[in-house]
Structure formats: structure tokens, C-alpha cells
Design a protein around this motif. Structure first.
Motif, PDB file in Angstrom:
ATOM      1  N   GLY A   1      13.736  -3.642 -39.501  1.00  0.00           N
ATOM      2  CA  GLY A   1      14.651  -4.243 -40.462  1.00  0.00           C
ATOM      3  C   GLY A   1      15.896  -4.827 -39.829  1.00  0.00           C
ATOM      4  O   GLY A   1      16.994  -4.721 -40.374  1.00  0.00           O
TER       5      GLY A   1
ATOM      6  N   ASP B   1      21.374  -6.430 -40.310  1.00  0.00           N
ATOM      7  CA  ASP B   1      20.400  -5.717 -41.130  1.00  0.00           C
ATOM      8  C   ASP B   1      19.628  -6.755 -41.943  1.00  0.00           C
ATOM      9  O   ASP B   1      20.222  -7.684 -42.504  1.00  0.00           O
TER      10      ASP B   1
ATOM     11  N   SER C   1      16.389  -6.542 -44.631  1.00  0.00           N
ATOM     12  CA  SER C   1      15.359  -5.743 -45.290  1.00  0.00           C
ATOM     13  C   SER C   1      14.155  -6.599 -45.652  1.00  0.00           C
ATOM     14  O   SER C   1      14.287  -7.670 -46.252  1.00  0.00           O
TER      15      SER C   1
END
Length: 324
Positions: free
Chosen positions: A282, A298, A300
Motif C-alpha cells: 500500500g 500511502d 490504499s
């Protein structure tokens, strides 16, 4: 298709996971801000130049298309604005026009009225779409297990470059329709079909999942890497490896720069104004052009679903976004 193409998800994405060690970052720059857009469905299948969605719509080098394939067909190439698709059972479509062969087609490219084909049995052919006649056909060693990232033939002036399923590039004269050279990229590996084929500054770059070769000005250079993804941008080649390296080379495969990310497992490389690498845990890594610094965000996404990158666009889950 299932009985022929072995989906290498475990090899391509999760090699090394038995050690239970994963890439970790103590601190990131937070979420990557992207203006994402929705796909109409999940990605069903893909190669280096496009993908098929579950609903039959396609992704090409021109982006998301509402062109819809009939059930049972999958996209393999966009050539001369013609969508080429296959059912892996002997039929291909050029847009909506059907052509039928005795063996399943796994790769194809079109130039004017000449269709270059790679078949499931690792034979190659030139086919005239107007007369519907085979102009040339050559047979090579059968390959029972293949990486699903199968490269398409490439037209290079008066030459046609055929990537084979047993690790070779066959050079054919477009004029005489005869083989004039065979370039061996990877003769030894189990999964050794050509997954990448491009010409950069008159230099041929070809790779299997284990080796890469450049051929230019009479010089052949061969390097061995366990490749997760490979792209060309301008005069540079970028390689993501199974051991977590991002390597930048010139067209002669001389290493210009490299960075190592311990335990990283990269899904895809994309290039905006600089290089981006999507990592399995991720993270989206942006490497500066001089390779001296990076930014880690980050990001996702569902790592059990298919992910592809074409130029500066990353497609994942049921959405996509352009890297900066």
C-alpha cells in the motif's frame, strides 16, 4: 485460456512471501492525492498495452474505451486504431471483423493489410487480412507454461519482430517474408516468453521475466534480472526486480542509477514527470529523476485484484489515476 496461460500471480506478486517479511516505512508523506476516476468494472485480464474489463470494455494505450468485446474475447493489442482481440480458441477480431485460424492466437499486430501473429503452439505467421491467406508461417518449440504478460509483434521499418513463447525474438523481412535473424533472449528459464518488446533510438529492447537484451549498432548486450515490471521512457529503461530494486539503465543496459527497497514487491511502474512504483503493502514510491531522493506515499488498493500501468496512468481495482 486457463489451460494454456498459467496466471503467475503467486510468482509475479508474492514471491518471497513465505519468509513473512514485508516492505515497511516508518514515516510517509501521507495519502497520495490523485484525481481518480472510476472504471466501469474490474480488470479481467491484461498485458503490457491494455486490459479487458469484466463487462467486455477495454483499456488501451489511449486510455479507457467504451469499445466492448463480445463474451469470450479478450483484448491483446491496439494497432492502427484497430482493436485486436482473441478468444484463444482460433478466432480473433479486428474491431468487429472475425478471422479464424486452426490454433489459438495469443499476440498480434497489424500494419496496413498484414497481420503478424503469435499462436498458442509458439508458431508465428504473417496473414493478409484482405485475401485471408497465410503468407508465412514458422514453428518453434512448444511452451507449456507462460507468463501472462505476452508481448505483441513489432513493426520496425522493413522488419517485423516476433516475440516467441520460448524466449526468442524472430526478425522477419517484411519484403521477402523470410526469417533473417533469431535473437535468443532467454533459452533456459521455465517461464521465458517475451514480456516486453520495444525499439528505443533504433535499439531493440526485449525481456523475459528473467533476462533482458538490447541489440543496436551490431552490439548485443544481455543482462539477467528477475523482473517484476519493465518500462521504457525516452532513452532510459526502468526495471523493477523481485528483490526490491528499481534500476535505471541506458539503451545498452548500462546501469545509470539504482535504488533498493528491502522486501518490496512492486506491482507496476509508471512515469509522469518522474518515475513511480506501486508497492504491494500500500505504498506509492516516487523517485526523483536523478535517483537521489524519493517520496513515499500511502496508497490504499486491493492487492488481490489486477493492477496495470500504461505510461502515466495506473489502473487498479475499479478505478484509475494519472501520476504527476
Amino acid at each position: 485460456m486457463k489451460y494454456f496461460l498459467i496466471l503467475l500471480t503467486s510468482l509475479f506478486i508474492f514471491t518471497g512471501c513465505s519468509s513473512k517479511k514485508y516492505f515497511e516505512v516508518e514515516d510517509t508523506l501521507g495519502d497520495y492525492e490523485s484525481n481518480s476516476a472510476q472504471l466501469s468494472d474490474d480488470i479481467k485480464s491484461f498485458n503490457k498495452v491494455g486490459a479487458t474489463l469484466d463487462n467486455g470494455e477495454i483499456i488501451t494505450k489511449k486510455g479507457v474505451s467504451n469499445f466492448k468485446l463480445p463474451e469470450g474475447f479478450e483484448f491483446i493489442n491496439l494497432s492502427e486504431d484497430t482493436v485486436i482481440s482473441t478468444n484463444y480458441l482460433g478466432k480473433i477480431l479486428l474491431n468487429k471483423t472475425e478471422h479464424e485460424f486452426s490454433t489459438g492466437v495469443v499476440a498480434a499486430s497489424l500494419n496496413n493489410n498484414i497481420l503478424s501473429l503469435v499462436f498458442m503452439d509458439n508458431s508465428i505467421a504473417l496473414y493478409d487480412i484482405n485475401s485471408k491467406k497465410i503468407l508465412m508461417k514458422e514453428y518453434y518449440s512448444k511452451s507449456l507454461a507462460n507468463d501472462t504478460r505476452i508481448a505483441n509483434p513489432y513493426y520496425m521499418g522493413s522488419l517485423i519482430l516476433f516475440p516467441t513463447l520460448d524466449g526468442k525474438v524472430i526478425v522477419v523481412s517484411a519484403k521477402t517474408k523470410k526469417v533473417i535473424r533469431t535473437i535468443v533472449v532467454d533459452a533456459d528459464s521455465k517461464f521465458n516468453n517475451i514480456i516486453f518488446l520495444d525499439v528505443v533510438n533504433d535499439t531493440l529492447i526485449a525481456a523475459s521475466s528473467n533476462k533482458i537484451v538490447s541489440v543496436g549498432a551490431g552490439v548485443v548486450n544481455l543482462k539477467q534480472y528477475n523482473i517484476r515490471d519493465i518500462i521504457a521512457h525516452e532513452q532510459d529503461i526502468y526495471i523493477a526486480t523481485i528483490d526490491g530494486q528499481i534500476i535505471k539503465t541506458d539503451i545498452s543496459l548500462n546501469i545509470q542509477d539504482r535504488r533498493k527497497y528491502k522486501y518490496a514487491k512492486f506491482y507496476a511502474l509508471a512515469y509522469g514527470t518522474s518515475l513511480y512504483a506501486l508497492e504491494s503493502q500500500g505504498y506509492l514510491i516516487n523517485i526523483s529523476n536523478d535517483f537521489k531522493t524519493d517520496k513515499i506515499y500511502d496508497f490504499s488498493f486491493d492487492n488481490e485484484k489486477k493492477v496495470i500501468a500504461i505510461d502515466d496512468i495506473i489502473y487498479h481495482n475499479d478505478e484509475y489515476f494519472i501520476v504527476k
